[in-house]
Every structure is written in structure tokens, then in C-alpha cells.
Enzyme design. Structure first.
Site, short mmCIF file in Angstrom:
data_model
loop_
_atom_site.label_atom_id
_atom_site.label_comp_id
_atom_site.label_asym_id
_atom_site.label_seq_id
_atom_site.Cartn_x
_atom_site.Cartn_y
_atom_site.Cartn_z
CE LYS A 2 -2.34 1.78 3.61
NZ LYS A 2 -2.17 3.24 3.49
CG ASP A 47 -4.71 4.54 1.34
OD1 ASP A 47 -5.86 4.95 1.09
OD2 ASP A 47 -4.27 4.42 2.51
CE LYS A 104 -7.56 6.73 3.70
NZ LYS A 104 -6.10 6.65 3.68
CG LEU A 105 -8.97 9.91 -5.89
CD1 LEU A 105 -9.37 9.75 -7.37
CD2 LEU A 105 -7.71 10.74 -5.78
N PRO A 153 -17.27 15.50 -8.94
CG PRO A 153 -19.50 14.83 -9.20
CD PRO A 153 -18.66 15.95 -8.66
CB THR A 209 -11.94 17.23 -9.83
OG1 THR A 209 -12.39 18.50 -10.32
CG2 THR A 209 -10.51 17.33 -9.40
NE ARG A 250 -1.69 -1.32 15.52
CZ ARG A 250 -1.80 -0.76 14.32
NH1 ARG A 250 -2.05 -1.48 13.24
NH2 ARG A 250 -1.64 0.55 14.19
CD GLN A 280 -5.62 2.81 12.42
OE1 GLN A 280 -6.71 3.36 12.47
NE2 GLN A 280 -5.00 2.56 11.29
NE ARG A 284 0.76 3.15 13.04
CZ ARG A 284 -0.15 3.99 13.51
NH1 ARG A 284 0.20 4.94 14.34
NH2 ARG A 284 -1.41 3.87 13.15
#
Ligand code: C5P
Length: 227
Positions: free
Chosen positions: A30, A59, A61-62, A66, A68, A178, A187, A208
Site C-alpha cells: 500500500k 491509497d 482517498k480521492l 465528480p 475532478t 493489529r 487507531q 506499523r
């Protein structure tokens, strides 16, 4: 279930070293804001040079109007990536526009939409969306499904419910994992592998617990053995 490893280290060099270390495993990588903003397309090419079979999830996250979003999606489709994502809260029209535009291509990456960020607890979420996470995440997933996307990014806790309300084939990808009860960091809705399996999650995202460990290769192996 597939393992997707977040390459969130502080330099391209460190991320590439991590990728080299785990190159023999069947995993997805990712690439998020941090590395894409800093290292761009060249970084994606470097990853494929290490192992052409690495699958890449971009990743970014657009979230925009619409047209663009659809323009950005078409640019992403020119990159060598296998999956990218948008925010479901950008709306059904934006998501449909993205899919319509991508449908003009012979081959396109998988497209997912983020329902609720895994760093939200119910109160933080409600402040913004005026609804409970579980109700709204399912609604966002239905919108995403109806707009023709391939799946959603959600917490593991919502995966089963999302599939029940859409389709078993509708992909769920869940960060906030995790694997063996490691530190949660920022998180809030954290799950382990057993829960992800029970919830029929398709992809777990782990950052992580792998890249901050002394021996990332060992952790990856242990996770793959468990899934
Ligand atoms: O280090 P950790 O395992 O918490 O990393 C999770 C990764 O998944 C981060 O790269 C984060 O940006 C991403 N992510 C997330 N929650 C979402 C979508 C993506 O944590 N809803």
C-alpha cells in the site's frame, strides 16, 4: 484473505529496503500519501522492479467534485497500480462518474471507497456525519456497491454486515489490524486476524506492526501463516 503492507516509512530508501526484504512473499503493497507525495511515480516503478508480481494499492482517498475525481482516476489508471480508492462520502454521483469514465478503458484498476476511517470512534464520527458509524458505514457501502465500485475500505468490525447488505464478492479491505495485539497507536477500531477471518475480510492492511518491528520478514511470515 490477502495481506496488504502499508509502506509508510520516512524515506523511499527505507520503503524500498522493506520491499526487498519481503519480495518473496505473496503480498500487496500500500502506497499512501506520504510516499506518493514525496516519491511519486518513480517509486511505483522501483517497487515493480523489485518484484513485478507485487500488487500495488494506491491509497490516495480521492474526494472532490465528480469531474475532478474522474480525471484523477483516469490519471491513476495510467500508472502501474492494481487498486486505488476514493471516499464514499464524496457521493454516489461522483463514484458513478469515476466508474463510467474508467469503463472506457480496456483494463482498469480495482476501485474501493472508504466508508469510515478506522481512526474514528463513534463520537468523533457522529460529530461529522450525524449518525452512528455502523449505520452510516453500511449506507456508504450500499452507495458504493450501487455506484459499481469493487469494494470498500472499512473496519474489520463492519465487513460481514457490509457483505450481507451488498454481495459476498464485494471486497472489504480493513486497516487498523493489529495481528497479534500490538500497540494500537492512533487507531481506534482495531481488530486481530481471528476477527478479520470471522468477518470474511478480503484484505487486511498492516503498517506499523510490520515496519516498526525489529524483524519485519518474521512478522510477515507469521501473519501469512495465520491467514
Ligand atoms: O500503521 P497502521 O497499521 O495503523 O497503518 C494503517 C494504514 O492504513 C495507514 O497507512 C493508514 O493511512 C491507512 N488507512 C487507515 N484507515 C483507513 C484507510 C487507510 O488506517 N480507513
Amino acid at each position: 484473505m490477502k495481506l496488504c503492507i502499508a509502506l509508510d516509512k520516512s524515506s523511499a530508501k527505507e520503503n524500498l529496503e522493506l520491499a526487498k526484504e519481503i519480495k518473496d512473499f505473496d503480498v500487496w503493497l500500500k502506497v499512501g500519501f506520504r510516499s506518493y507525495i514525496r516519491d511519486g511515480k518513480d517509486f511505483l516503478n522501483e517497487l515493480k522492479k523489485i518484484n513485478p508480481n507485487f500488487k500495488i494499492f494506491l491509497d490516495l482517498k480521492l474526494y472532490d467534485i465528480p469531474n475532478t475525481m474522474a480525471d484523477a482516476a483516469m490519471e491513476i489508471a495510467t500508472l502501474d497500480v492494481d487498486m486505488f480508492n476514493v471516499h464514499a462520502s464524496s457521493g454516489k454521483i461522483a463514484m458513478k462518474t469515476v466508474m463510467e469514465r474508467l469503463s472506457t478503458l480496456e483494463k482498469r484498476p480495482l476501485v474501493l471507497a472508504v466508508t469510515a476511517l478506522t481512526s474514528f470512534d463513534n463520537d468523533n464520527f457522529k460529530d461529522i456525519y450525524n449518525d452512528d458509524i455502523s449505520t452510516k458505514a453500511t449506507q456508504f457501502a450500499k452507495d458504493t456497491f450501487e455506484a459499481g465500485l469493487d469494494g470498500v475500505v472499512s473496519s474489520a468490525f463492519e465487513s460481514f454486515d457490509i457483505k450481507s447488505n451488498t454481495s459476498k464478492e464485494f471486497i472489504t479491505l480493513t486497516p487498523g489490524i493489529r495481528p497479534f495485539g500490538e500497540d494500537t497507536g492512533d487507531q481506534k477500531r482495531v481488530a486481530d486476524i481471528a476477527l478479520a477471518k470471522k468477518e470474511l475480510v478480503d484484505f487486511i492492511v498492516v503498517g506499523r506492526p510490520i515496519y516498526k518491528s525489529e524483524n519485519p520478514k518474521e512478522v510477515v511470515k507469521k501473519i501469512l501463516d495465520n491467514i
